[in-house]
Design a protein around this motif. Sequence first.
Motif, PDB file in Angstrom:
ATOM      1  N   LYS A   1       5.830 -41.341 -65.289  1.00  0.00           N
ATOM      2  CA  LYS A   1       5.265 -41.504 -63.941  1.00  0.00           C
ATOM      3  C   LYS A   1       5.929 -42.664 -63.219  1.00  0.00           C
ATOM      4  N   GLY A   2       6.182 -43.744 -63.950  1.00  0.00           N
ATOM      5  CA  GLY A   2       6.865 -44.881 -63.343  1.00  0.00           C
ATOM      6  C   GLY A   2       8.269 -44.527 -62.910  1.00  0.00           C
ATOM      7  N   LYS A   3       8.946 -43.700 -63.707  1.00  0.00           N
ATOM      8  CA  LYS A   3      10.309 -43.285 -63.354  1.00  0.00           C
ATOM      9  C   LYS A   3      10.295 -42.398 -62.118  1.00  0.00           C
ATOM     10  N   GLN A   4       9.285 -41.545 -62.021  1.00  0.00           N
ATOM     11  CA  GLN A   4       9.156 -40.700 -60.831  1.00  0.00           C
ATOM     12  C   GLN A   4       9.006 -41.549 -59.577  1.00  0.00           C
ATOM     13  N   THR A   5       8.217 -42.603 -59.684  1.00  0.00           N
ATOM     14  CA  THR A   5       8.003 -43.484 -58.535  1.00  0.00           C
ATOM     15  C   THR A   5       9.307 -44.144 -58.107  1.00  0.00           C
ATOM     16  N   HIS A   6      10.057 -44.686 -59.070  1.00  0.00           N
ATOM     17  CA  HIS A   6      11.343 -45.316 -58.755  1.00  0.00           C
ATOM     18  C   HIS A   6      12.329 -44.286 -58.193  1.00  0.00           C
ATOM     19  N   PHE A   7      12.328 -43.096 -58.772  1.00  0.00           N
ATOM     20  CA  PHE A   7      13.222 -42.029 -58.319  1.00  0.00           C
ATOM     21  C   PHE A   7      12.937 -41.690 -56.852  1.00  0.00           C
ATOM     22  N   LYS A   8      11.656 -41.518 -56.542  1.00  0.00           N
ATOM     23  CA  LYS A   8      11.260 -41.150 -55.183  1.00  0.00           C
ATOM     24  C   LYS A   8      11.669 -42.235 -54.184  1.00  0.00           C
ATOM     25  N   LYS A   9      11.447 -43.498 -54.547  1.00  0.00           N
ATOM     26  CA  LYS A   9      11.817 -44.598 -53.649  1.00  0.00           C
ATOM     27  C   LYS A   9      13.324 -44.633 -53.436  1.00  0.00           C
ATOM     28  N   GLY A  10      14.078 -44.449 -54.516  1.00  0.00           N
ATOM     29  CA  GLY A  10      15.531 -44.451 -54.401  1.00  0.00           C
ATOM     30  C   GLY A  10      16.034 -43.304 -53.554  1.00  0.00           C
ATOM     31  N   CYS A  11      15.462 -42.142 -53.773  1.00  0.00           N
ATOM     32  CA  CYS A  11      15.839 -40.961 -52.997  1.00  0.00           C
ATOM     33  C   CYS A  11      15.574 -41.176 -51.510  1.00  0.00           C
ATOM     34  N   GLU A  12      14.385 -41.658 -51.198  1.00  0.00           N
ATOM     35  CA  GLU A  12      14.010 -41.847 -49.794  1.00  0.00           C
ATOM     36  C   GLU A  12      14.827 -42.950 -49.133  1.00  0.00           C
ATOM     37  N   SER A  13      15.226 -43.963 -49.923  1.00  0.00           N
ATOM     38  CA  SER A  13      16.035 -45.045 -49.354  1.00  0.00           C
ATOM     39  C   SER A  13      17.425 -44.551 -48.950  1.00  0.00           C
ATOM     40  N   LEU A  14      17.834 -43.422 -49.530  1.00  0.00           N
ATOM     41  CA  LEU A  14      19.126 -42.818 -49.189  1.00  0.00           C
ATOM     42  C   LEU A  14      18.978 -41.739 -48.118  1.00  0.00           C
ATOM     43  N   GLY A  15      17.769 -41.605 -47.599  1.00  0.00           N
ATOM     44  CA  GLY A  15      17.531 -40.605 -46.570  1.00  0.00           C
ATOM     45  C   GLY A  15      17.276 -39.226 -47.131  1.00  0.00           C
ATOM     46  N   GLY A  16      17.001 -39.146 -48.436  1.00  0.00           N
ATOM     47  CA  GLY A  16      16.770 -37.856 -49.073  1.00  0.00           C
ATOM     48  C   GLY A  16      15.295 -37.553 -49.209  1.00  0.00           C
ATOM     49  N   THR A  17      15.006 -36.337 -49.663  1.00  0.00           N
ATOM     50  CA  THR A  17      13.641 -35.890 -49.896  1.00  0.00           C
ATOM     51  C   THR A  17      13.570 -35.215 -51.251  1.00  0.00           C
ATOM     52  N   VAL A  18      12.616 -35.614 -52.072  1.00  0.00           N
ATOM     53  CA  VAL A  18      12.433 -34.963 -53.364  1.00  0.00           C
ATOM     54  C   VAL A  18      11.741 -33.637 -53.130  1.00  0.00           C
ATOM     55  N   GLY A  19      12.403 -32.558 -53.522  1.00  0.00           N
ATOM     56  CA  GLY A  19      11.846 -31.228 -53.318  1.00  0.00           C
ATOM     57  C   GLY A  19      11.091 -30.739 -54.536  1.00  0.00           C
ATOM     58  N   SER A  20      10.604 -29.520 -54.477  1.00  0.00           N
ATOM     59  CA  SER A  20       9.820 -28.966 -55.574  1.00  0.00           C
ATOM     60  C   SER A  20      10.424 -27.679 -56.127  1.00  0.00           C
ATOM     61  N   THR A  21      11.515 -27.217 -55.541  1.00  0.00           N
ATOM     62  CA  THR A  21      12.131 -25.986 -56.015  1.00  0.00           C
ATOM     63  C   THR A  21      13.624 -26.209 -56.196  1.00  0.00           C
ATOM     64  N   GLN A  22      14.309 -25.191 -56.630  1.00  0.00           N
ATOM     65  CA  GLN A  22      15.765 -25.241 -56.782  1.00  0.00           C
ATOM     66  C   GLN A  22      16.191 -26.388 -57.682  1.00  0.00           C
ATOM     67  N   ALA A  23      15.676 -26.367 -58.908  1.00  0.00           N
ATOM     68  CA  ALA A  23      15.923 -27.478 -59.830  1.00  0.00           C
ATOM     69  C   ALA A  23      17.402 -27.657 -60.135  1.00  0.00           C
ATOM     70  N   SER A  24      17.783 -28.911 -60.281  1.00  0.00           N
ATOM     71  CA  SER A  24      19.169 -29.233 -60.596  1.00  0.00           C
ATOM     72  C   SER A  24      19.320 -29.467 -62.087  1.00  0.00           C
TER      73      SER A  24
END
Length: 203
Positions: A166-189
């Motif tokens: 859960k902590g990693k998800q939080t850091h991931f989301k913040k990092g993604c958003e700081s780059l102007g990105g959006t964490v999606g829910s489909t089309q897994a990489s």
Amino acid sequence: FKKSMKEVMGTEDHNILLSLMSIAMSESGCRTKDELEQISQHKNSGNYKGGIMQVDGACRNKAPHCPTVDEQIKAGVTVFNNKLNSITNANPKESDKLYLTFFAYNRGEGTAKKAIQYLNQGKSMDQSLDKACHDFYPNSKLGQGTTCGPGGNTNRCCEIGVNYPKGKQTHFKKGCESLGGTVGSTQASLAGVAPFTPTGSPN
């Protein structure tokens, strides 16, 4: 990070990059071994030897303890890659792959594979991680520490393990958003998280 990713994993995928940075942030606050050694609690415990990614085998438990930050990062990328491959081979849901890889980084791939079995039985993610952790660390319930093993406390150890992804998800989301990105829910990489389009580039 990108250099080690390319060498070890053959990719510069932004999702993988943010995953690794999320681990470094949680494990050490992105501090190198030398920086951690200046903090008394880490110096006294020896934890500083694990480096920026807090790697046991290659760094903390083996001299010369990954003296450079490049070695520390590469060791962490190698562990992450091994965990990711192991989890992938266990065939979890694609959307669960990264979450389980984070759990494996913290509590071991055998524990994560056991959690997949419980997920397949219909248990929730938290229930599956907790039950798998208790299965793998059943003999440390009387200790006072937070480690998994003799002298530790299984309940506390597994509580940390369940919350680790859960902590990693939080850091991931913040990092993604700081780059102007959006964490999606489909089309897994590759890592089991939806790709995003960054406007910047992390290092």
